[in-house]
Design a protein around this motif. Sequence first.
Motif, mmCIF file in Angstrom:
data_model
loop_
_atom_site.group_PDB
_atom_site.id
_atom_site.type_symbol
_atom_site.label_atom_id
_atom_site.label_comp_id
_atom_site.label_asym_id
_atom_site.label_seq_id
_atom_site.Cartn_x
_atom_site.Cartn_y
_atom_site.Cartn_z
ATOM 1 N N GLU A 57 24.585 37.272 33.189
ATOM 2 C CA GLU A 57 24.121 38.306 32.430
ATOM 3 C C GLU A 57 24.978 39.148 31.111
ATOM 4 O OE1 GLU A 57 19.667 39.913 33.782
ATOM 5 O OE2 GLU A 57 22.081 40.392 34.209
ATOM 6 N N SER A 58 25.803 39.222 31.562
ATOM 7 C CA SER A 58 27.101 40.689 31.411
ATOM 8 C C SER A 58 28.044 38.981 30.005
ATOM 9 C CB SER A 58 28.253 40.560 32.097
ATOM 10 O OG SER A 58 29.262 41.051 31.543
ATOM 11 N N LEU A 59 28.495 38.116 30.687
ATOM 12 C CA LEU A 59 29.053 36.912 29.754
ATOM 13 C C LEU A 59 28.070 37.460 28.215
ATOM 14 C CD1 LEU A 59 31.360 35.303 32.128
ATOM 15 C CD2 LEU A 59 31.874 37.044 31.325
ATOM 16 N N ALA A 60 27.086 36.258 28.495
ATOM 17 C CA ALA A 60 25.693 35.959 27.917
ATOM 18 C C ALA A 60 25.721 37.152 26.647
ATOM 19 C CB ALA A 60 24.436 35.761 28.100
ATOM 20 N N ARG A 61 26.091 38.793 27.201
ATOM 21 C CA ARG A 61 25.461 39.216 26.326
ATOM 22 C C ARG A 61 26.842 40.062 25.693
ATOM 23 N NH1 ARG A 61 25.675 45.133 29.080
ATOM 24 N NH2 ARG A 61 23.873 43.754 30.299
ATOM 25 N N GLN A 62 27.396 40.057 25.572
ATOM 26 C CA GLN A 62 28.605 39.771 25.209
ATOM 27 C C GLN A 62 29.898 38.753 24.267
ATOM 28 O OE1 GLN A 62 32.266 40.860 27.167
ATOM 29 N NE2 GLN A 62 31.832 41.105 29.258
ATOM 30 N N LYS A 63 28.826 37.513 23.758
ATOM 31 C CA LYS A 63 28.663 36.748 22.664
ATOM 32 C C LYS A 63 29.597 36.221 22.949
ATOM 33 C CE LYS A 63 24.328 37.968 20.783
ATOM 34 N NZ LYS A 63 23.761 37.226 20.930
ATOM 35 N N LEU A 64 30.763 35.940 23.350
ATOM 36 C CA LEU A 64 31.715 35.370 23.443
ATOM 37 C C LEU A 64 32.015 34.098 22.829
ATOM 38 C CD1 LEU A 64 32.653 36.501 26.986
ATOM 39 C CD2 LEU A 64 33.256 37.217 25.628
ATOM 40 N N ALA A 65 33.218 33.849 21.985
ATOM 41 C CA ALA A 65 33.510 32.358 21.391
ATOM 42 C C ALA A 65 34.044 31.698 22.156
ATOM 43 C CB ALA A 65 34.560 32.609 20.371
ATOM 44 N N LYS A 66 32.372 30.128 21.882
ATOM 45 C CA LYS A 66 34.099 28.849 23.093
ATOM 46 C C LYS A 66 35.046 28.596 22.609
ATOM 47 C CE LYS A 66 33.886 24.741 24.723
ATOM 48 N NZ LYS A 66 33.533 24.550 26.050
ATOM 49 N N ALA A 67 35.936 28.211 23.412
ATOM 50 C CA ALA A 67 37.696 28.365 23.113
ATOM 51 C C ALA A 67 37.797 27.219 21.821
ATOM 52 C CB ALA A 67 37.971 27.939 24.716
ATOM 53 N N LYS A 68 38.658 27.087 21.307
ATOM 54 C CA LYS A 68 38.989 26.191 20.090
ATOM 55 C C LYS A 68 39.596 25.323 20.440
ATOM 56 C CE LYS A 68 36.631 29.308 16.323
ATOM 57 N NZ LYS A 68 37.064 30.327 16.458
ATOM 58 N N VAL A 69 40.660 25.869 21.542
ATOM 59 C CA VAL A 69 41.700 25.546 21.540
ATOM 60 C C VAL A 69 42.209 25.712 23.223
ATOM 61 C CG1 VAL A 69 42.738 25.833 20.082
ATOM 62 C CG2 VAL A 69 43.183 27.344 21.744
ATOM 63 N N GLY A 70 42.766 24.626 24.415
ATOM 64 C CA GLY A 70 43.580 24.904 25.517
ATOM 65 C C GLY A 70 42.483 24.174 26.904
ATOM 66 N N PRO A 71 42.367 24.229 27.644
ATOM 67 C CA PRO A 71 41.627 23.847 28.888
ATOM 68 C C PRO A 71 40.510 23.838 28.663
ATOM 69 C CG PRO A 71 42.796 25.409 30.102
ATOM 70 C CD PRO A 71 43.308 25.237 28.383
ATOM 71 N N PHE A 72 39.494 24.764 27.682
ATOM 72 C CA PHE A 72 37.492 24.971 28.178
ATOM 73 C C PHE A 72 37.486 25.023 26.886
ATOM 74 C CE2 PHE A 72 39.847 27.112 31.574
ATOM 75 C CZ PHE A 72 39.207 26.195 32.762
ATOM 76 N N SER A 73 38.244 24.062 25.875
ATOM 77 C CA SER A 73 38.045 23.618 24.752
ATOM 78 C C SER A 73 37.090 22.355 24.808
ATOM 79 C CB SER A 73 38.690 23.270 23.577
ATOM 80 O OG SER A 73 39.475 22.736 24.085
#
Lengths: 246, 246, 246, 246, 246, 246
Positions: free
Chosen positions: A211-227
Amino acid sequence: MTELLLINPNTTSSITELVLKTAKEFAGKDTILRAVSGAFGPRYIASRVGYAIAGHAAVDALARDRGRKDAVVLACFGDPGLAALKEIAKVPVVGMADASILQACAIGQRFSIVTGGERWKPMLEEFVASHGLSSRLASVRTVAPTGADIARKPKAALALLAKGCRACVREDRADVVILGGAGLAGLAAKLKDVVDVPLLDGVACAISMAESLARQKLAKAKVGPFSAPAPVESIGLSPALARALR
Amino acid sequence: MTELLLINPNTTSSITELVLKTAKEFAGKDTILRAVSGAFGPRYIASRVGYAIAGHAAVDALARDRGRKDAVVLACFGDPGLAALKEIAKVPVVGMADASILQACAIGQRFSIVTGGERWKPMLEEFVASHGLSSRLASVRTVAPTGADIARKPKAALALLAKGCRACVREDRADVVILGGAGLAGLAAKLKDVVDVPLLDGVACAISMAESLARQKLAKAKVGPFSAPAPVESIGLSPALARALR
Amino acid sequence: MTELLLINPNTTSSITELVLKTAKEFAGKDTILRAVSGAFGPRYIASRVGYAIAGHAAVDALARDRGRKDAVVLACFGDPGLAALKEIAKVPVVGMADASILQACAIGQRFSIVTGGERWKPMLEEFVASHGLSSRLASVRTVAPTGADIARKPKAALALLAKGCRACVREDRADVVILGGAGLAGLAAKLKDVVDVPLLDGVACAISMAESLARQKLAKAKVGPFSAPAPVESIGLSPALARALR
Amino acid sequence: MTELLLINPNTTSSITELVLKTAKEFAGKDTILRAVSGAFGPRYIASRVGYAIAGHAAVDALARDRGRKDAVVLACFGDPGLAALKEIAKVPVVGMADASILQACAIGQRFSIVTGGERWKPMLEEFVASHGLSSRLASVRTVAPTGADIARKPKAALALLAKGCRACVREDRADVVILGGAGLAGLAAKLKDVVDVPLLDGVACAISMAESLARQKLAKAKVGPFSAPAPVESIGLSPALARALR
Amino acid sequence: MTELLLINPNTTSSITELVLKTAKEFAGKDTILRAVSGAFGPRYIASRVGYAIAGHAAVDALARDRGRKDAVVLACFGDPGLAALKEIAKVPVVGMADASILQACAIGQRFSIVTGGERWKPMLEEFVASHGLSSRLASVRTVAPTGADIARKPKAALALLAKGCRACVREDRADVVILGGAGLAGLAAKLKDVVDVPLLDGVACAISMAESLARQKLAKAKVGPFSAPAPVESIGLSPALARALR
Amino acid sequence: MTELLLINPNTTSSITELVLKTAKEFAGKDTILRAVSGAFGPRYIASRVGYAIAGHAAVDALARDRGRKDAVVLACFGDPGLAALKEIAKVPVVGMADASILQACAIGQRFSIVTGGERWKPMLEEFVASHGLSSRLASVRTVAPTGADIARKPKAALALLAKGCRACVREDRADVVILGGAGLAGLAAKLKDVVDVPLLDGVACAISMAESLARQKLAKAKVGPFSAPAPVESIGLSPALARALR
């Protein structure tokens, strides 16, 4: 409104339902929850080979899901496939064990994990080590019944689990204890009065972190290992997963 | 006579053949080699999601194999499914990356890894860390073409790889370098003259470690994390793997 | 209803207000927030001596507060006095830096911290190390203006901070970045579009972790290092703190 | 044909012969073995002072040897002088303890060492730590008789050693055990049936690692810490060693 | 002539006098000693909250002192405020616990600490960890009476302390033991005959380390974390400390 | 009166004299100093093979010495034979590198070492790691001339050394620097004004640590790894050393 998808990577729908039920108790009012099970694999995960298959089942389950979601919860304590899910999901992915050990670290200095199934002890020790947190781990204690056994007969396991939790505090000097395992969802509430330090429920930790991460509306990584990874051809996978890889 | 089974957990049979051919060059005279590919999954492993699927494909491949073998080699540099294979195999299982980093440690104090595919850098750093050997790792350097690309056009990659190996020595102070990756099998021999420290071929390391373990006729663990796991029901797996779990 | 007390252990009330304002943006609807400042000490914390004083100011502030609270947030990135607060508080206490690095670990494998004030670099590196998470830290990068400077003139600092965040990704290989510092509260929202990986706001992390812990209604430790300490006489303290120690 | 030189850095030729005999049992058919003893020093190595002298004796022994060799095995479990030998030898040098712990890591996750002589316990713990592998070490257990005692009366020691090996598995949770010590060469074969996890013989590990490295025809490092050192004058050394340094 | 200032950051002058008396026994002939107590805070430090206050009291005490000094000794075993003191002092600052663990490392490979007050066990374990020396720590053992209790009735505690020291050697395999705690100053001399390894007195270690650093006339850092910090305004501090910050 | 024996384990008496002269400058008035050189071995230690021989030479030198001594200083920066000397000496033994890194840790958080001879860089990095202090090491920087070269022509090396020290501060973020190496004895005094953080002389550190340990009249360990070892027969050693082992 926050929508969460719970993925239980084993293939026992009653455990999926148990986790979903427990998750609803801990979730905020404006959180909507859905849950899916693995499409293939062992009935429960209690070994390294089951864990290896579950990593595939987890990414397959995500690829099959077409519903909206703001975050994903991987609802198997041990988090098979977590890094792979983070790579292909467009939203944050939270592992139940990962969220639990991180919240435990927010509370105390030394945490213990109590769960069902004896093979989980070395697997969870390696999990904690691979997250760089061995110096914070007081102990992993397992009881003989597996998570699946406990889910079927929770009352029979309560005394065993209480004994394990108390040993973590008295013998291993834990100042916070995690009750882990999808099959143990909801049992922390029943045991908290007999444990002298805070007792965390793995499901509660995972839901609140998601819930906390969803609420912060974090951007998807555009580079790096989790893009998103480069597309690749495949054979023999479910159409949904093959499409997700392409 | 030592019989070794090579498992390439990706689904590109030309890479399986390349590894087998290179393995034969390094194997002892009385070693017999066979190789199998994954039955499903991406064409090559260059991401975490591919890695997760390959762990399942590796145990599936072992379960399908009915031939005699004295040891198993997991022939993907990064070793997806290694711990699971050790659990269910009756004979020693050797991972190509694992064998390479251990032999590198026998030779020098600080080793580097050079391989193809940029996503392997963090994955291999985590692999080394999870084996407790980060303090021995000088660096992981990747070149942009994936292992599959290099297997198709090895000559085009030689200059890039040579540059990477030399940077490991000069900039990262490696005193031994591993050329990793199934697709790079056999290239170390072509590059050793341009690198100022010992250059290891991942396939050579894996084969010799497997021969060594096979020759010692080590007993299968009867207890602990690598003993045979308790049987478990499953759904949706290949009949061979389902049988192996039961 | 969840009531949170924010403690800013420095003595600049405009920063306290800034943090409170930012916190309200991130808090859930049923969360009530209050904030207090340190009663003594430097105007802002930008050195080890300021940090030492702030630890005392933080526990003093908690002792003075008589309002109801379900959890406490220590709103100085670096968390002076965190362990002491956990010891004497009856409810969970969340440090802003601690919550941020833990949530960063839930998202990525390697996190960086960007903040204001050059002396924070070694102090935060030691902070991360003391939490056992050095292996997850990609880098700490500081900009020359202190958090207090940035709070006064945030626009002037945005370009500097953006440059720092991007260097964390490109040069230090961070896959998640934390924008830390009470004086930087709220700036992450303005910078997230120019950073290629998820960018965390320290205040958001702290608030959501505190809400999560408060909601779980965790018991206060009855034994161990975070249980209430034995009473002790004192001299020269504020009456409230003297009483809290007795 | 692979020729190996075994260096026993202590001065008891019966132990040298025992190691050579055991080595021949494990060596491949096309491996030729020779062995030399230290020219000076204690009869056996069971203390730090003996270890210090043995480092010198080992390099002296290599300098004196004029025979052809493709690799060198340092046949004292604890490997005194290993780094120095690597520096001056033109071919790969394998330490018996080093090879054993590396092969143990290829087999299991946590290894134990059982050997003779109580002072070896801290010395081997420090050895493992200096190789960066403490996180893989389950335990070192020693029995009171020294390796030399055991070499003289192996049968008397078998029960003690068996007990030690079993305690490593049951109490220390080792999933692989090494029987170390030149004086214990060959005893693993007699104990393997009473130990529930794979039991490694130090000599077997060293021989197979040396054969493997020799077969790969690795180049001598031209730069870095294991390249040939700059010449230096000396006094009071054996003519052969003085020449080797010049 | 070397002049040392001892700062006891708690507020019990009889302990300050005890430390001063013991320090004089260990100091060189040309060393002049003075001692001051904290101006505020708990009577003794036996918890994290006391520790947090003592860090402030320590820097306050230094700021108040106007006498000449060549080095400063922080005379509370656990060293609250040590880094802050190093930052603002113009001369070297030595922590009693820090000096003790460093001298212990000069003598042996694994050290233990024995002190009074049960809460010190985790606090000192974290202290040792934060100094990067956990791998050298055999154990921390505490006896139930606090340092203040022991200072009042030392004879009553001797048997308890002796038992603790011996357990460090026999059970925890310490090869050197530190008797820590201002309240235990001078007791090591009374216990050394009943402990089988070297037994260090914390005060002796601190004094000799301070004398050594003072004699070397080391320059104050002009850059970096222990150089003088930038001036900062403050409120509510003692005039002397406020002036020191400005 | 404190009597110290300095052991220079190399075989160049002019370096022994240089160390002795520098030691006298730093020693207290009531300290009496004697120095001996190795009886055999390379003229200076600049490689691993020289280091291995020097370990033997150091214990041999101690065994030959019949004078009274209250502590022993091993006066080669890198401390070959230190653990062996501690085992057989009846009084405390202090290594020059060991004492220096421990005193550096008392002063700052991150230390660097500057010395002569390029092979010392990895050797000293491993030395620091084996003492468990890698997390405190900022860097090791070497200049091309060896310690022996510098001892012969110190002026020529000053500029190089100054550059190295400054790079440790600026590039490696050291907050304290050690000038190590017997051949560099006394040069720190000439360089301290051009380095912005405290600069330690290895000889000064060793002497003061030895004086401190001697003054505390610590008992020789009666048990454990540094107690006297069991007697052992030997061949080919100096009569004095053979006697010491018996």
